[in-house]
Design a protein around this motif. Structure first.
Motif, PDB file in Angstrom:
ATOM      1  N   ASP A  38      -5.505  10.439   7.750  1.00 56.24           N
ATOM      2  CA  ASP A  38      -5.254  11.625   8.311  1.00 56.24           C
ATOM      3  C   ASP A  38      -6.711  12.426   8.691  1.00 56.24           C
ATOM      4  N   SER A  39      -7.576  12.106   7.897  1.00 51.50           N
ATOM      5  CA  SER A  39      -8.762  12.776   8.178  1.00 51.50           C
ATOM      6  C   SER A  39      -9.566  12.671   9.139  1.00 51.50           C
ATOM      7  N   ASN A  40      -9.480  11.215   9.684  1.00 53.60           N
ATOM      8  CA  ASN A  40     -10.132  10.816  10.749  1.00 53.60           C
ATOM      9  C   ASN A  40      -9.233  10.106  12.072  1.00 53.60           C
ATOM     10  N   ASN A  41      -8.172  10.143  11.853  1.00 51.79           N
ATOM     11  CA  ASN A  41      -7.321   9.631  13.011  1.00 51.79           C
ATOM     12  C   ASN A  41      -7.274   8.104  13.029  1.00 51.79           C
ATOM     13  N   CYS A  42      -7.495   7.460  11.930  1.00 54.12           N
ATOM     14  CA  CYS A  42      -8.042   6.039  12.190  1.00 54.12           C
ATOM     15  C   CYS A  42      -6.929   5.169  11.510  1.00 54.12           C
ATOM     16  N   THR A  43      -6.603   3.913  11.766  1.00 61.21           N
ATOM     17  CA  THR A  43      -6.017   3.243  11.148  1.00 61.21           C
ATOM     18  C   THR A  43      -6.685   1.962  10.853  1.00 61.21           C
ATOM     19  N   TYR A  44      -6.375   1.545   9.507  1.00 57.54           N
ATOM     20  CA  TYR A  44      -7.239   0.196   8.782  1.00 57.54           C
ATOM     21  C   TYR A  44      -6.099  -0.656   8.486  1.00 57.54           C
ATOM     22  N   THR A  45      -6.331  -1.895   8.981  1.00 53.06           N
ATOM     23  CA  THR A  45      -5.319  -2.766   8.642  1.00 53.06           C
ATOM     24  C   THR A  45      -6.339  -3.820   7.644  1.00 53.06           C
ATOM     25  N   ILE A  46      -5.738  -3.760   6.431  1.00 57.80           N
ATOM     26  CA  ILE A  46      -6.268  -4.579   5.184  1.00 57.80           C
ATOM     27  C   ILE A  46      -5.836  -5.839   5.098  1.00 57.80           C
ATOM     28  N   ASN A  47      -6.382  -7.184   4.992  1.00 61.70           N
ATOM     29  CA  ASN A  47      -5.802  -8.315   4.909  1.00 61.70           C
ATOM     30  C   ASN A  47      -6.383  -8.892   3.679  1.00 61.70           C
ATOM     31  N   ILE A  48      -5.555  -8.782   2.525  1.00 63.65           N
ATOM     32  CA  ILE A  48      -6.081  -9.195   1.403  1.00 63.65           C
ATOM     33  C   ILE A  48      -5.565 -10.811   1.422  1.00 63.65           C
ATOM     34  N   PRO A  49      -6.714 -11.667   1.368  1.00 60.73           N
ATOM     35  CA  PRO A  49      -6.202 -13.029   1.704  1.00 60.73           C
ATOM     36  C   PRO A  49      -5.813 -13.879   0.503  1.00 60.73           C
ATOM     37  N   LYS A  50      -5.143 -14.842   1.010  1.00 61.69           N
ATOM     38  CA  LYS A  50      -4.667 -16.018  -0.013  1.00 61.69           C
ATOM     39  C   LYS A  50      -6.001 -16.473  -0.856  1.00 61.69           C
ATOM     40  N   GLY A  51      -5.909 -16.761  -1.998  1.00 60.83           N
ATOM     41  CA  GLY A  51      -6.846 -17.167  -2.540  1.00 60.83           C
ATOM     42  C   GLY A  51      -7.776 -16.010  -3.565  1.00 60.83           C
ATOM     43  N   PHE A  52      -7.426 -14.766  -3.103  1.00 66.88           N
ATOM     44  CA  PHE A  52      -8.064 -13.539  -3.938  1.00 66.88           C
ATOM     45  C   PHE A  52      -7.486 -13.591  -5.371  1.00 66.88           C
ATOM     46  N   VAL A  53      -8.574 -13.343  -6.159  1.00 64.37           N
ATOM     47  CA  VAL A  53      -8.307 -13.411  -7.668  1.00 64.37           C
ATOM     48  C   VAL A  53      -8.395 -12.133  -7.933  1.00 64.37           C
ATOM     49  N   PHE A  54      -7.252 -11.598  -8.940  1.00 62.83           N
ATOM     50  CA  PHE A  54      -7.088 -10.296  -9.742  1.00 62.83           C
ATOM     51  C   PHE A  54      -6.541 -10.083 -10.882  1.00 62.83           C
ATOM     52  N   ASP A  55      -6.671  -9.101 -11.670  1.00 67.44           N
ATOM     53  CA  ASP A  55      -6.095  -9.051 -12.980  1.00 67.44           C
ATOM     54  C   ASP A  55      -4.815  -8.328 -13.247  1.00 67.44           C
ATOM     55  N   GLY A  56      -4.129  -7.872 -12.072  1.00 67.21           N
ATOM     56  CA  GLY A  56      -2.905  -7.026 -12.196  1.00 67.21           C
ATOM     57  C   GLY A  56      -3.466  -5.715 -12.368  1.00 67.21           C
ATOM     58  N   ALA A  57      -2.870  -4.854 -12.800  1.00 68.31           N
ATOM     59  CA  ALA A  57      -3.291  -3.482 -13.171  1.00 68.31           C
ATOM     60  C   ALA A  57      -4.027  -3.300 -14.431  1.00 68.31           C
ATOM     61  N   SER A  58      -5.188  -2.910 -14.129  1.00 67.02           N
ATOM     62  CA  SER A  58      -6.314  -2.822 -15.513  1.00 67.02           C
ATOM     63  C   SER A  58      -6.039  -1.826 -16.499  1.00 67.02           C
ATOM     64  N   VAL A  59      -4.762  -2.058 -17.508  1.00 61.98           N
ATOM     65  CA  VAL A  59      -4.439  -1.223 -18.104  1.00 61.98           C
ATOM     66  C   VAL A  59      -4.918  -1.484 -19.508  1.00 61.98           C
TER      67      VAL A  59
END
Length: 155
Positions: A38-59
């Motif tokens: 809403d701040s700059n009236n832009c739309t960003y399409t984020i493609n999180i790719p197959k193969g990305f490694v993460f640890d879930g919620a870092s709790v």
């Protein structure tokens, strides 16, 4: 800010490895997230790719009974946040605000979403400060992003 998610729960499998005592997971199918600023009236399409490694919620381990790392209610928000952090897509504050908005989009209560947001605001600097150029570019290249500005986009 508004967020549109392509799905509620990402397809993942364990990597068999851990980072900092946390198990890691690999994304089996691309996840698309649309962020409408809403701040700059832009739309960003984020493609999180197959193969990305993460640890879930870092709790922290002691809070897993309240905030399980792989809780389906907010796993996609955690995935998005990890991708934004690792790729330094936006600056850290914006990444954390996107996380908060994604939590609300997932229908997490305002109270719980705010607690999770505060946690990343207070502790996220530890993860952010460990990034180096090669780590950031490895994640960006996986996503087909070859620019090396850090952060990639300023809002």
């Amino acid at each position: 800010m508004r967020i549109l998610l392509s799905e509620k729960y990402p397809e993942i499998k364990p990597t068999g490895e851990s980072v900092g005592g946390r198990d890691t997971y690999i994304l089996l199918k691309n996840v698309i997230v649309i962020i409408i600023s809403d701040s700059n009236n832009c739309t960003y399409t984020i493609n999180i790719p197959k193969g990305f490694v993460f640890d879930g919620a870092s709790v922290p381990f002691g809070l897993w009974n309240i905030f399980p790392p792989l809780d389906s209610d907010y796993l996609i928000a955690a995935l998005l946040h990890d991708f934004l952090y690792q790729s330094e897509y936006f600056d850290r504050k914006i990444c954390d605000e996107v996380f908060y908005t994604a939590l609300l989009t997932m229908k997490i209560t305002h109270c719980k979403a705010y607690l999770m947001y505060l946690a990343v605001r207070l502790g996220g600097w530890q993860t952010w400060s460990t990034h180096n150029r090669s780590q950031v570019m490895r994640v960006r290249n996986l996503a087909g992003i070859y620019m090396d500005e850090r952060p990639l986009i300023l809002l």
